[in-house]
Scaffold this motif. Structure first.
Motif, PDB file in Angstrom:
ATOM      1  N   VAL A  17       0.838  -1.198   0.000  1.00  0.00           N
ATOM      2  CA  VAL A  17       0.000   0.000   0.000  1.00  0.00           C
ATOM      3  C   VAL A  17       0.874   1.249   0.000  1.00  0.00           C
ATOM      4  N   SER A  18       0.254   2.353  -0.447  1.00  0.00           N
ATOM      5  CA  SER A  18       0.897   3.670  -0.385  1.00  0.00           C
ATOM      6  C   SER A  18       0.186   4.506   0.666  1.00  0.00           C
ATOM      7  N   ILE A  19       0.950   5.021   1.611  1.00  0.00           N
ATOM      8  CA  ILE A  19       0.412   5.803   2.719  1.00  0.00           C
ATOM      9  C   ILE A  19       1.194   7.109   2.815  1.00  0.00           C
ATOM     10  N   PRO A  20       0.537   8.259   2.961  1.00  0.00           N
ATOM     11  CA  PRO A  20       1.285   9.511   3.143  1.00  0.00           C
ATOM     12  C   PRO A  20       2.218   9.430   4.351  1.00  0.00           C
ATOM     13  N   VAL A  21       3.340  10.114   4.247  1.00  0.00           N
ATOM     14  CA  VAL A  21       4.276  10.158   5.370  1.00  0.00           C
ATOM     15  C   VAL A  21       3.580  10.785   6.575  1.00  0.00           C
ATOM     16  N   LYS A  22       3.721  10.161   7.719  1.00  0.00           N
ATOM     17  CA  LYS A  22       3.061  10.680   8.927  1.00  0.00           C
ATOM     18  C   LYS A  22       3.676  12.016   9.343  1.00  0.00           C
ATOM     19  N   SER A  23       2.846  12.871   9.919  1.00  0.00           N
ATOM     20  CA  SER A  23       3.304  14.190  10.343  1.00  0.00           C
ATOM     21  C   SER A  23       4.229  14.094  11.552  1.00  0.00           C
ATOM     22  N   ASP A  24       5.067  15.100  11.687  1.00  0.00           N
ATOM     23  CA  ASP A  24       5.938  15.182  12.857  1.00  0.00           C
ATOM     24  C   ASP A  24       5.128  15.626  14.072  1.00  0.00           C
ATOM     25  N   PRO A  25       5.421  15.072  15.250  1.00  0.00           N
ATOM     26  CA  PRO A  25       4.835  15.647  16.472  1.00  0.00           C
ATOM     27  C   PRO A  25       5.319  17.082  16.649  1.00  0.00           C
ATOM     28  N   SER A  26       4.524  17.903  17.301  1.00  0.00           N
ATOM     29  CA  SER A  26       4.902  19.307  17.473  1.00  0.00           C
ATOM     30  C   SER A  26       5.969  19.497  18.539  1.00  0.00           C
TER      31      SER A  26
ATOM     32  N   LYS B 298      -2.508  12.125  23.287  1.00  0.00           N
ATOM     33  CA  LYS B 298      -3.477  12.909  22.518  1.00  0.00           C
ATOM     34  C   LYS B 298      -2.815  13.515  21.283  1.00  0.00           C
ATOM     35  N   GLU B 299      -1.576  13.986  21.434  1.00  0.00           N
ATOM     36  CA  GLU B 299      -0.896  14.536  20.267  1.00  0.00           C
ATOM     37  C   GLU B 299      -0.612  13.457  19.235  1.00  0.00           C
ATOM     38  N   MET B 300      -0.195  12.277  19.691  1.00  0.00           N
ATOM     39  CA  MET B 300       0.115  11.203  18.745  1.00  0.00           C
ATOM     40  C   MET B 300      -1.138  10.743  18.003  1.00  0.00           C
ATOM     41  N   GLU B 301      -2.304  10.883  18.609  1.00  0.00           N
ATOM     42  CA  GLU B 301      -3.549  10.574  17.902  1.00  0.00           C
ATOM     43  C   GLU B 301      -3.731  11.502  16.701  1.00  0.00           C
TER      44      GLU B 301
ATOM     45  N   GLY C 293       4.362  -6.533  17.244  1.00  0.00           N
ATOM     46  CA  GLY C 293       4.293  -7.401  18.411  1.00  0.00           C
ATOM     47  C   GLY C 293       5.610  -7.572  19.138  1.00  0.00           C
ATOM     48  N   ILE C 294       6.607  -6.751  18.804  1.00  0.00           N
ATOM     49  CA  ILE C 294       7.922  -6.826  19.442  1.00  0.00           C
ATOM     50  C   ILE C 294       8.349  -5.465  19.978  1.00  0.00           C
ATOM     51  N   TYR C 295       8.310  -4.457  19.121  1.00  0.00           N
ATOM     52  CA  TYR C 295       8.853  -3.148  19.494  1.00  0.00           C
ATOM     53  C   TYR C 295       7.751  -2.223  20.003  1.00  0.00           C
ATOM     54  N   PRO C 296       8.114  -1.282  20.888  1.00  0.00           N
ATOM     55  CA  PRO C 296       7.097  -0.411  21.488  1.00  0.00           C
ATOM     56  C   PRO C 296       6.460   0.550  20.489  1.00  0.00           C
ATOM     57  N   SER C 297       5.237   0.916  20.769  1.00  0.00           N
ATOM     58  CA  SER C 297       4.547   1.980  20.046  1.00  0.00           C
ATOM     59  C   SER C 297       5.142   3.322  20.467  1.00  0.00           C
ATOM     60  N   ALA C 298       4.613   4.393  19.905  1.00  0.00           N
ATOM     61  CA  ALA C 298       5.054   5.732  20.321  1.00  0.00           C
ATOM     62  C   ALA C 298       4.776   5.949  21.808  1.00  0.00           C
TER      63      ALA C 298
ATOM     64  N   GLY D  96       9.455  -1.564  10.887  1.00  0.00           N
ATOM     65  CA  GLY D  96      10.239  -0.664  10.044  1.00  0.00           C
ATOM     66  C   GLY D  96      10.744   0.533  10.821  1.00  0.00           C
ATOM     67  N   LEU D  97      11.630   1.289  10.178  1.00  0.00           N
ATOM     68  CA  LEU D  97      12.149   2.520  10.770  1.00  0.00           C
ATOM     69  C   LEU D  97      11.697   3.686   9.916  1.00  0.00           C
ATOM     70  N   THR D  98      10.932   4.595  10.508  1.00  0.00           N
ATOM     71  CA  THR D  98      10.386   5.759   9.808  1.00  0.00           C
ATOM     72  C   THR D  98      10.831   7.044  10.484  1.00  0.00           C
ATOM     73  N   ARG D  99      10.576   8.160   9.826  1.00  0.00           N
ATOM     74  CA  ARG D  99      10.907   9.461  10.412  1.00  0.00           C
ATOM     75  C   ARG D  99      10.166   9.654  11.734  1.00  0.00           C
ATOM     76  N   GLN D 100       8.849   9.367  11.739  1.00  0.00           N
ATOM     77  CA  GLN D 100       8.112   9.561  12.983  1.00  0.00           C
ATOM     78  C   GLN D 100       8.598   8.611  14.071  1.00  0.00           C
ATOM     79  N   GLY D 101       8.957   7.391  13.693  1.00  0.00           N
ATOM     80  CA  GLY D 101       9.514   6.460  14.668  1.00  0.00           C
ATOM     81  C   GLY D 101      10.801   6.994  15.278  1.00  0.00           C
ATOM     82  N   GLN D 102      11.664   7.575  14.452  1.00  0.00           N
ATOM     83  CA  GLN D 102      12.901   8.162  14.965  1.00  0.00           C
ATOM     84  C   GLN D 102      12.604   9.324  15.921  1.00  0.00           C
ATOM     85  N   LEU D 103      11.674  10.194  15.520  1.00  0.00           N
ATOM     86  CA  LEU D 103      11.362  11.362  16.344  1.00  0.00           C
ATOM     87  C   LEU D 103      10.729  10.982  17.680  1.00  0.00           C
TER      88      LEU D 103
END
Length: 468
Positions: A44-53, A462-465, A425-430, A92-99
């Motif tokens: 699938v193609s998904i827009p890049v997730k926004s950065d947290p503020s 709430k912000e991550m939502e 099922g292995i690595y933590p969520s945000a 996977g490793l994404t920009r939002q995951g890094q931030l």
């Protein structure tokens, strides 16, 4: 005992170098880790997730850092870690995951401006690609996100070199002692050419280990450690950290179990690596915290399939062909991996009479980290006088369902509707990353007289939502 093939796969994914001739030309090459995966239903193609503020984090220079700061200059925070510390999640490793990695959250709460972790550009923010859980499936299945990736070649092995300053989060999924001792780009090219010359037989790929990082470890490290640096150790010597987080070896446990169970961590290579890390920090007079290893076999990934839900499909014993002459029966202590044969067995489509030793972890192969944490990690804490972040105990509390954050936010470890684990099922969520960040901050404050504020996890959630 595992087959020679399973051990060979484990050696490959651990980063062990394979010497090959004529390596150095980055010709078009086929990824050595591609295989048909029965758990993936689509791309699938998904827009890049926004950065947290991050507008809720303290202002730079306004946090009392106690003994973590000497002089007027901002302290340098370094993290040496594996997938969790990198922000790897959802496979996977994404920009939002890094931030939202817990080291970056700690740096934000410390008010640091210059914590650099080689974040992917926004246009390439889907990074390595990641997985979306299919909510309507009885057991886990995923779609893979394949757009806006950070790779620069169609075979998905190489990233563009990162050149925007020294990187302070040297954490990658699958990190291993040899990852630091060898040149990552040379190692990557050697692995790829070797597997192109000697392909794995088809039956070897039937295992379909969902989150095996394969060549991703050296792909990510070679993005940061360029050809002029001979190794990650040489790169580290460019950095003089004031503060550090050490969170190593959890991925060695994770990968060894994903690949069917190995001997654990009680070996000289890991000890050598860890003592090198400790001595490097001591040489630089770095104030640091050191994390214990959680019991990874508690994680949802290793509990999707079990003896009860499999045997109910068969109404007969589940047999395991360890070898031609050694046929065993599974029991309620057997850990079943999400391999093709196990999935077929669950779906009632199995044409094979037996599972193999690649499909399960038996009691002898299950490697628990208690001995390692006590025999080495706790011993080093006393010997070198550094504080521990007890991720082992923290994960146990989370997985028991009894963890509530200091701001009153309930942490739910259940899969897949909980808030602590990501889709893999292995690595933590945000949110899970914020929990770990606060636990690190607590130890820093208790050990170094700092007053770093904790993350308000409810506000953060709430912000991550808004940006999910």
């Amino acid at each position: 005992m595992k087959t020679k093939l399973a051990i060979f796969l484990a050696i490959l994914s651990s980063g062990t170098v394979i010497n090959c001739s004529n390596v150095g030309i980055e010709e078009k090459i086929e990824s050595i880790w591609q295989s048909d995966n029965p758990l993936l239903v689509s791309e699938v193609s998904i827009p890049v997730k926004s950065d947290p503020s991050f507008n809720w984090t303290p202002q730079s220079g306004k946090v009392d850092l106690g003994a973590l700061k000497s002089g007027e200059k901002e302290p340098v925070l370094l993290t040496i870690g594996t997938g969790t510390a990198a922000g790897y999640r959802d496979g996977g490793l994404t920009r939002q995951g890094q931030l939202t990695s817990y080291p970056n959250l700690v740096a934000r709460q410390m008010g640091l401006k210059n914590f650099n972790q080689a974040v992917f550009d926004k246009q390439n923010g889907n990074g390595t690609g990641y997985y979306l859980r299919q909510s309507d499936s009885e057991l886990p299945s995923w779609s893979k996100v394949t757009n806006n990736l950070a790779y620069i070649d169609p075979e998905k092995n190489f990233f563009a070199p990162y050149s925007q300053g020294l990187v302070h989060n040297l954490s990658v999924p699958g990190n291993h002692p040899n990852s630091y001792q060898l040149n990552p780009k040379t190692t990557l090219l050697n692995e790829i050419q070797y597997r192109n010359n000697i392909p794995l037989p088809p039956y070897a790929m039937d295992a379909n280990y969902l989150w095996t990082t394969g060549n991703l470890t050296n792909s990510l490290l070679s993005r940061v450690v360029h050809s002029e640096k001979q190794s990650v150790w040489e790169y580290l010597n460019s950095i003089q950290p004031d503060v550090a987080i050490v969170d190593i070896n959890a991925d060695v446990y994770i990968q060894s179990h994903i690949q069917g169970g190995q001997a654990g961590l009680l070996g000289p290579r890991e000890v050598f690596w860890e003592l090198n890390v400790i001595n490097y920090l001591k040489k630089n007079n770095t104030k640091y915290v050191y994390a214990t290893i959680p019991d990874v076999l508690d994680f949802p990934y290793f509990n999707w399939y079990n003896y009860k839900n499999l045997s109910s499909k068969l109404n007969k014993p589940i047999k395991i062909a360890v070898s031609e002459k050694d046929i065993q029966e599974a029991n309620n202590r057997t850990i079943f991996l999400p391999t093709r044969k196990v999935i077929d067995l669950f779906n009632g489509n199995s044409e094979n009479e037996y599972l193999t030793d690649l499909d399960i972890i038996n009691e002898r192969e299950a490697s628990r980290p208690e001995l390692y944490n006590n025999l080495f990690v706790a011993k080093w804490a006393k010997e070198y006088n550094h504080p521990l972040v007890d991720f082992y105990a923290i994960y146990k509390k989370i997985l028991s369902g009894n963890y509530v954050t200091d701001d009153g936010y309930k942490i739910d470890p259940s899969y897949s509707h909980g808030n602590f684990f990501s889709a893999d099922g292995i690595y933590p969520s945000a949110i899970g990353q914020a929990v770990l960040a606060n636990e690190v901050i607590k130890v820093l404050n208790a050990s170094y007289q700092s007053k770093i504020p904790l993350i308000d996890v409810g506000l953060y959630a709430k912000e991550m939502e808004k940006v999910k």
